[in-house]
Design an enzyme around this catalytic site. Sequence first.
Site: not given
Ligand code: FAD
Ligand code: SIN
Length: 536
Positions: A16, A50, A52-53, A120, A215, A236, A285, A346, A370, A381, A386
């Site tokens: 994001a 992440a 799965g996709g 999925e 945070d 999860h 889920r 998760h 997120e 979800r 996501s």
């Molecule tokens: P994040 O990717 O978590 O990034 C947050 C960023 O903010 C990080 O760089 C962090 O260091 C920074 N940050 C946080 N607080 C502060 C602060 N106070 N000051 C400065 N920086 C800060 N979703 C799917 O749709 N498909 C999938 O296959 C999938 N698989 C997943 C597998 C795993 C193991 C996990 C954990 C999640 C998965 N998800 C999946 C969920 C998805 O990955 C996340 O919801 C999504 O990537 C969140 O992206 P984001 O950019 O919002 O946050």
């Molecule tokens: C997974 O690969 O099972 C995670 C997918 C998701 O969180 O959307």
Amino acid sequence: MRNSKYSAIIIGSGIAGLYSALKIQQGSVLPDGVLLITKSKLGESNSYYAQGGMVAVLKENKNDSVDSHVKDTIKAGAGLSELDTIRFISENSDKVVYDLLNFGVDFDRDENGKFTLTKEAAHSVNRILHSGGDATGREIEIALCRAVKENNKIKLYENTLAVDLLVTKDNSCGGVIIYGENGYEEVEAPVVVLATGGLGQLYKYTTNPVGATGDGFALAYRAGADLQDMEFVQFHPTVLAFDDEKNHNRFLISEAVRGEGAKLCDKNGVEFMAKYHEKLELAPRDIVARANFCEMRDNNVSNVYLNATVIGKEKLLKRFPTIAKKCLESGIDITKDYIPVAPAAHYFMGGVKTNLRGETSLKGLFAIGEVSSTGLHGGNRLASNSLLECVVCAYEVAEFLKNKDLTVNNDFDYDEILTKYEGEIEKNNNTDEIKSELQNIMWENVGIFRNRETLEKALEKIAELKTKFNREYLCATINEYELRNMLITAELVVKSAFNRKESRGAHYRTDYPDTGNVCEHSIINKKTIRRKDFVS
Ligand code: FAD
Ligand code: SIN
């Protein structure tokens, strides 16, 4: 305190944050430039892991349609997803996938160059793009990090934490206090984008990396913004059930493995999902997570098993190279052995309430990914929605900012800001211990099952930990700031869970096992906790 001025500041380098920085820079006139800060190294995030996709309703996929994706998302969301939001995000998925390709992202393709799509849980058709087999997040992050680094118009601070948001006298967000290797800096900006991700680290067992300390929720709450549906934590069902005493982060065994046919079973191979849902392993889920939890509790064991051998060796190794390698490091050959699995925290469905342009209730503050609550996910979800939400909403924030006047409003009460973060404070040596106590409390009392008694206990214990920690503003280290934020966010989750007297989606109350007739979001902010009428 040092002081600087930007047209926009983006907090976080997950998908994001990176994508919004690139799109805002590409689309707007930014007289004071754009700053991206991230609290550890660039790219460290939930996004990176992440597997799965990412959902994509591609125009070329004749088996799929926006209507079908909307229907599946609504069904998983347990009545709380918002129709207009889902439709908008779904309709824009095709466009955003093709835009990502321009930034060097790619997805797995077949021998004819066509995207390969998988399925999925709770999806009715194959509509999930993946990359690197089972390393979708890593591949997208690598490409977007490269694009950010190559873009000399995006200023980047790594190892820099957003400490507090700056609120102007007319109650809008006008900047951020940040803390990094060079100490504190007051950054003024008319656009502050929170892209700080989730809160998995509030729990003893989680798939989230150590930085997921919630945070952004704490920052937004302290600044006075509305937060929505803070009781909805997604667990999860299948994470690798090995850990050591120091490290409870658990490796995810992607739902896509079940999507390809793997079966949940006990140690003798006896399958149990038929007891819980007609869709068996591909039930929503929350249902599969509760099923695994109940099997473990009722049989007094610490895990169930996933039998992936049924998929066949060749396909398993091609589709899931990362999972196969990681399991082998723990002595499990997924082509021959059952994988020990258990549920873990998760994803977070709640968050800072936004509209589809990322606007929050505080002017100047935007939230995406997120940390936000757009109404897409509702109470539960749907897998892979996501990453799609991250990219569509990042794109939309940038669209919204085009042609806007991005002049700084620095009508702050400077003395108040400076005194809060001035001086020095001694390191609190109890930080790690308090953090781990909090994680235990949340896992035991605010987990897959909760009730009035456990929630009251959690609130009481969190209050004790707050007193013991004794930090409201100035902290000595990034670790301490994270704990301060975790305690605030945990309290918001518990209070919201306490207030929702029904079971819905991932929020399951043993004292209110039924789903209520009235379907409404919950809102929490500094002034009030209220439930807002749900409009579908
Ligand atoms: P994040 O990717 O978590 O990034 C947050 C960023 O903010 C990080 O760089 C962090 O260091 C920074 N940050 C946080 N607080 C502060 C602060 N106070 N000051 C400065 N920086 C800060 N979703 C799917 O749709 N498909 C999938 O296959 C999938 N698989 C997943 C597998 C795993 C193991 C996990 C954990 C999640 C998965 N998800 C999946 C969920 C998805 O990955 C996340 O919801 C999504 O990537 C969140 O992206 P984001 O950019 O919002 O946050
Ligand atoms: C997974 O690969 O099972 C995670 C997918 C998701 O969180 O959307």
